[in-house]
Design a protein around this motif. Structure first.
Motif, mmCIF file in Angstrom:
data_model
loop_
_atom_site.group_PDB
_atom_site.id
_atom_site.type_symbol
_atom_site.label_atom_id
_atom_site.label_comp_id
_atom_site.label_asym_id
_atom_site.label_seq_id
_atom_site.Cartn_x
_atom_site.Cartn_y
_atom_site.Cartn_z
ATOM 1 N N ARG A 67 37.334 -4.968 1.164
ATOM 2 C CA ARG A 67 36.921 -4.741 2.284
ATOM 3 C C ARG A 67 35.223 -5.086 2.319
ATOM 4 N NH1 ARG A 67 39.421 -1.373 5.682
ATOM 5 N NH2 ARG A 67 41.096 -0.309 4.978
ATOM 6 N N TYR A 68 34.774 -5.584 3.241
ATOM 7 C CA TYR A 68 33.436 -5.869 3.577
ATOM 8 C C TYR A 68 32.472 -4.659 3.465
ATOM 9 C CZ TYR A 68 34.919 -10.374 5.931
ATOM 10 O OH TYR A 68 35.146 -11.456 6.148
ATOM 11 N N MET A 114 52.000 -9.687 -6.953
ATOM 12 C CA MET A 114 51.914 -8.849 -6.392
ATOM 13 C C MET A 114 50.387 -8.516 -5.562
ATOM 14 S SD MET A 114 54.885 -7.381 -6.451
ATOM 15 C CE MET A 114 54.924 -5.794 -5.926
ATOM 16 N N TYR A 115 50.684 -7.945 -4.572
ATOM 17 C CA TYR A 115 49.564 -7.334 -3.721
ATOM 18 C C TYR A 115 49.517 -5.771 -3.290
ATOM 19 C CZ TYR A 115 46.641 -5.599 0.319
ATOM 20 O OH TYR A 115 45.800 -4.772 0.876
ATOM 21 N N THR A 116 48.710 -4.946 -3.678
ATOM 22 C CA THR A 116 48.576 -3.646 -3.358
ATOM 23 C C THR A 116 47.272 -3.219 -2.769
ATOM 24 O OG1 THR A 116 48.821 -1.292 -4.302
ATOM 25 C CG2 THR A 116 47.486 -2.980 -5.568
ATOM 26 N N PRO A 117 47.619 -2.404 -1.616
ATOM 27 C CA PRO A 117 46.543 -1.607 -0.559
ATOM 28 C C PRO A 117 46.251 -0.444 -1.141
ATOM 29 C CG PRO A 117 48.777 -1.459 0.483
ATOM 30 C CD PRO A 117 48.764 -2.220 -0.759
ATOM 31 N N LEU A 118 46.790 0.164 -2.290
ATOM 32 C CA LEU A 118 46.564 1.283 -2.873
ATOM 33 C C LEU A 118 45.082 1.188 -3.928
ATOM 34 C CD1 LEU A 118 50.202 2.460 -3.664
ATOM 35 C CD2 LEU A 118 48.930 2.778 -1.671
ATOM 36 N N ALA A 119 45.054 0.050 -4.426
ATOM 37 C CA ALA A 119 43.632 -0.205 -5.066
ATOM 38 C C ALA A 119 42.688 -1.029 -3.923
ATOM 39 C CB ALA A 119 43.841 -1.133 -5.996
ATOM 40 N N THR A 120 41.441 -0.513 -3.927
ATOM 41 C CA THR A 120 40.477 -1.029 -3.011
ATOM 42 C C THR A 120 39.213 -1.230 -3.914
ATOM 43 O OG1 THR A 120 39.701 1.252 -2.755
ATOM 44 C CG2 THR A 120 41.467 0.440 -1.348
ATOM 45 N N SER A 121 38.612 -2.197 -3.062
ATOM 46 C CA SER A 121 37.210 -2.548 -3.613
ATOM 47 C C SER A 121 36.232 -3.189 -2.328
ATOM 48 C CB SER A 121 37.363 -3.621 -4.643
ATOM 49 O OG SER A 121 37.800 -5.054 -4.126
ATOM 50 N N ILE A 122 34.874 -3.129 -2.643
ATOM 51 C CA ILE A 122 34.136 -3.701 -1.719
ATOM 52 C C ILE A 122 33.608 -4.950 -2.246
ATOM 53 C CG2 ILE A 122 31.778 -3.509 -0.623
ATOM 54 C CD1 ILE A 122 33.836 -1.472 0.283
ATOM 55 N N HIS A 123 33.726 -6.176 -1.269
ATOM 56 C CA HIS A 123 33.432 -7.482 -1.800
ATOM 57 C C HIS A 123 31.923 -7.734 -0.734
ATOM 58 C CE1 HIS A 123 34.727 -11.827 -1.907
ATOM 59 N NE2 HIS A 123 33.531 -11.586 -2.846
ATOM 60 N N ASP A 124 30.977 -7.891 -1.574
ATOM 61 C CA ASP A 124 29.772 -8.085 -0.716
ATOM 62 C C ASP A 124 29.651 -9.885 -0.840
ATOM 63 O OD1 ASP A 124 27.460 -7.947 0.310
ATOM 64 O OD2 ASP A 124 26.241 -7.163 -1.322
ATOM 65 N N CYS A 125 30.529 -10.374 0.102
ATOM 66 C CA CYS A 125 30.961 -11.726 0.185
ATOM 67 C C CYS A 125 29.604 -12.775 -0.139
ATOM 68 C CB CYS A 125 31.587 -12.236 1.361
ATOM 69 S SG CYS A 125 33.213 -11.158 1.347
ATOM 70 N N HIS A 126 30.035 -13.781 -1.067
ATOM 71 C CA HIS A 126 29.151 -14.943 -0.947
ATOM 72 C C HIS A 126 27.572 -14.701 -1.137
ATOM 73 C CE1 HIS A 126 32.752 -16.938 0.407
ATOM 74 N NE2 HIS A 126 32.610 -16.263 1.823
ATOM 75 N N ARG A 127 27.333 -13.357 -1.848
ATOM 76 C CA ARG A 127 25.977 -13.031 -2.091
ATOM 77 C C ARG A 127 25.269 -13.834 -3.115
ATOM 78 N NH1 ARG A 127 25.381 -7.654 -4.749
ATOM 79 N NH2 ARG A 127 23.215 -7.879 -5.664
ATOM 80 N N GLU A 128 25.829 -14.029 -4.236
ATOM 81 C CA GLU A 128 25.200 -15.312 -4.984
ATOM 82 C C GLU A 128 25.463 -16.616 -4.721
ATOM 83 O OE1 GLU A 128 25.732 -16.484 -9.866
ATOM 84 O OE2 GLU A 128 25.757 -14.199 -9.212
ATOM 85 N N SER A 129 26.578 -17.158 -4.049
ATOM 86 C CA SER A 129 26.313 -18.559 -3.832
ATOM 87 C C SER A 129 25.609 -18.796 -2.768
ATOM 88 C CB SER A 129 28.042 -19.006 -3.332
ATOM 89 O OG SER A 129 28.327 -18.033 -2.493
ATOM 90 N N HIS A 130 25.314 -17.804 -1.770
ATOM 91 C CA HIS A 130 24.345 -18.238 -0.822
ATOM 92 C C HIS A 130 22.858 -18.116 -1.305
ATOM 93 C CE1 HIS A 130 26.961 -18.356 2.511
ATOM 94 N NE2 HIS A 130 27.387 -17.305 2.602
#
Length: 166
Positions: free
Chosen positions: A30-31, A112-128
């Motif tokens: 998730r964002y 496999m993909y599981t929606p039962l595990a989650t995380s926050i992705h602070d997208c492209h923070r370092e690359s930007h």
């Protein structure tokens, strides 16, 4: 990625999907605002795209086998990773995770993909912040991926299930 923050039980939930035939597992990203970044990947005519990008509720509600995994955070079986030669270092940024997914599947490993595990992705923070020409890098990597795997996408046109290697 260094900009992914796993929930407390994410690794445990991904490990639950890791039977002896599974080479790698990805999870719901998730964002920071709570909207979905990636809830699985789906095949297009020439590559893969995120499922449910910017939606609140993901479509996939239980773990399932998929064709491609987003590499922002993966649980990968060492034996499988080593068998396929790991990441292709010819990709500078982007598509290296799709390439790894293809190599794993071609070698007979399940993804496999599981929606039962989650995380926050602070997208492209370092690359930007690195002042890189990300568009050019993405285009180059996508072109490399398309060239390398175009036979797979052509062979699976019209196939709505998991793609097959012939």
């Amino acid at each position: 990625n260094d900009d992914v923050y796993l929930s407390a039980n994410a690794v445990e939930k991904m490990k639950e999907c890791m039977d002896e035939k599974v080479g790698a597992v990805a999870h719901l990203l998730r964002y920071p605002n709570g909207l979905t970044y990636m809830a699985g990947q789906k095949r297009t005519a020439t590559g893969f795209t995120h499922v449910d990008d910017h939606n609140l509720t993901p479509q996939i509600l239980m773990p399932e086998e998929v064709e491609d995994l987003n590499g922002a955070a993966l649980l990968v079986r060492r034996k499988a990773f080593e068998q396929v030669g790991g990441f292709d270092e010819g990709y500078q940024f982007y598509s290296e995770d799709c390439d790894l997914s293809m190599k794993l599947r071609q070698a007979g490993w399940k993804l496999m993909y599981t929606p039962l595990a989650t995380s926050i992705h602070d997208c492209h923070r370092e690359s930007h912040s690195a002042n890189l020409n990300l568009v050019a890098m993405m285009e180059k990597s996508n072109a490399r991926f398309k060239e390398k795997w175009q036979h797979y996408f052509k062979a699976n046109l019209g196939n709505t299930g998991l793609g097959r290697f012939k």
